[in-house]
Design a protein around this motif. Sequence first.
Motif, short mmCIF file in Angstrom:
data_model
loop_
_atom_site.label_atom_id
_atom_site.label_comp_id
_atom_site.label_asym_id
_atom_site.label_seq_id
_atom_site.Cartn_x
_atom_site.Cartn_y
_atom_site.Cartn_z
N GLY A 167 66.83 -50.65 -0.79
CA GLY A 167 67.35 -50.65 -2.14
C GLY A 167 66.40 -51.26 -3.14
N ILE A 168 65.66 -52.31 -2.74
CA ILE A 168 64.77 -53.01 -3.67
C ILE A 168 63.39 -52.35 -3.74
CG2 ILE A 168 63.56 -55.19 -4.11
CD1 ILE A 168 65.98 -56.62 -2.85
N PHE A 169 62.84 -52.00 -2.59
CA PHE A 169 61.45 -51.53 -2.55
C PHE A 169 61.31 -50.03 -2.29
CE2 PHE A 169 61.31 -55.99 -1.04
CZ PHE A 169 60.58 -56.52 -2.09
N GLY A 170 62.43 -49.34 -2.03
CA GLY A 170 62.34 -47.93 -1.68
C GLY A 170 61.71 -47.08 -2.77
N GLU A 171 62.07 -47.35 -4.04
CA GLU A 171 61.52 -46.55 -5.14
C GLU A 171 60.02 -46.77 -5.29
OE1 GLU A 171 62.70 -45.48 -9.76
OE2 GLU A 171 63.87 -46.92 -8.61
N LYS A 172 59.56 -47.99 -5.03
CA LYS A 172 58.12 -48.28 -5.11
C LYS A 172 57.37 -47.52 -4.02
CE LYS A 172 58.74 -52.86 -7.15
NZ LYS A 172 58.53 -54.31 -7.00
N VAL A 173 57.98 -47.45 -2.85
CA VAL A 173 57.36 -46.68 -1.75
C VAL A 173 57.26 -45.21 -2.14
CG1 VAL A 173 57.63 -45.92 0.64
CG2 VAL A 173 58.12 -48.30 0.02
N LEU A 174 58.30 -44.69 -2.78
CA LEU A 174 58.28 -43.29 -3.23
C LEU A 174 57.18 -43.07 -4.26
CD1 LEU A 174 62.08 -42.44 -3.65
CD2 LEU A 174 60.57 -41.82 -1.77
N ALA A 175 57.06 -44.01 -5.22
CA ALA A 175 56.03 -43.88 -6.24
C ALA A 175 54.63 -43.91 -5.62
CB ALA A 175 56.18 -44.99 -7.27
N PHE A 176 54.45 -44.78 -4.63
CA PHE A 176 53.16 -44.87 -3.94
C PHE A 176 52.84 -43.56 -3.22
CE2 PHE A 176 50.65 -45.88 -0.14
CZ PHE A 176 49.54 -46.49 -0.73
#
Length: 206
Positions: A57-66
């Motif tokens: 929930g916290i870091f998933g979107e950052k992983v997607l952006a990466f």
Amino acid sequence: MDLGFHVSAFITLFVIVDPIGLAPVFVALTQGMGTRQRRAIGLRAAAIAVGLLTLFGIFGEKVLAFAGISMPAFRIAGGILLFLTALEMLFERRSKKREDRAHEELPDPSVFPLATPLMAGPGAMATMILLNGQIDRAPLDMLLIHLSMIAVIGICIALFLAASLLERALGHTGIVVVSRLLGMLLAALSVQFILDGLRDFGLAPT
């Protein structure tokens, strides 16, 4: 803060985690164990599931952006994944998969298969990313989404502790009926995720 959105978030997480469907699986996985041992396994599985879903929930979107994956694309992919899960629930394929896992010889089922993939599976992880991606990462909204997730896992724990009573009360037919009703609800919610993704691309009416 949109109360309707958070009610929908709780319902989505409840349906995808499916505490009611997990209860008889927990009974099968812990067959022959004492009450204290069952409680320890349930609490350990819940803690691991909360940790995994919180991370996504916290870091998933950052992983997607990466990885170069846009949020609209992930909404569409996540909606398709949830729709396939809904189909499995409607045609009882999901319960059969869980029963097959329950019959595997496992020394401690708290990590696998209870915590993952049954409680914190791909569908639940995708749902956490999708829900957090819809709120522009506002701190209060993020907190409420994670509290909804913790509440759903808390319901899992409560049903685990009363799993044998629930199984006797509902019976196999009752569990199937509830699972199919939840499957219909999940199918509608998954289509909404897909429409939201298409709308972000400008391919669906607002």
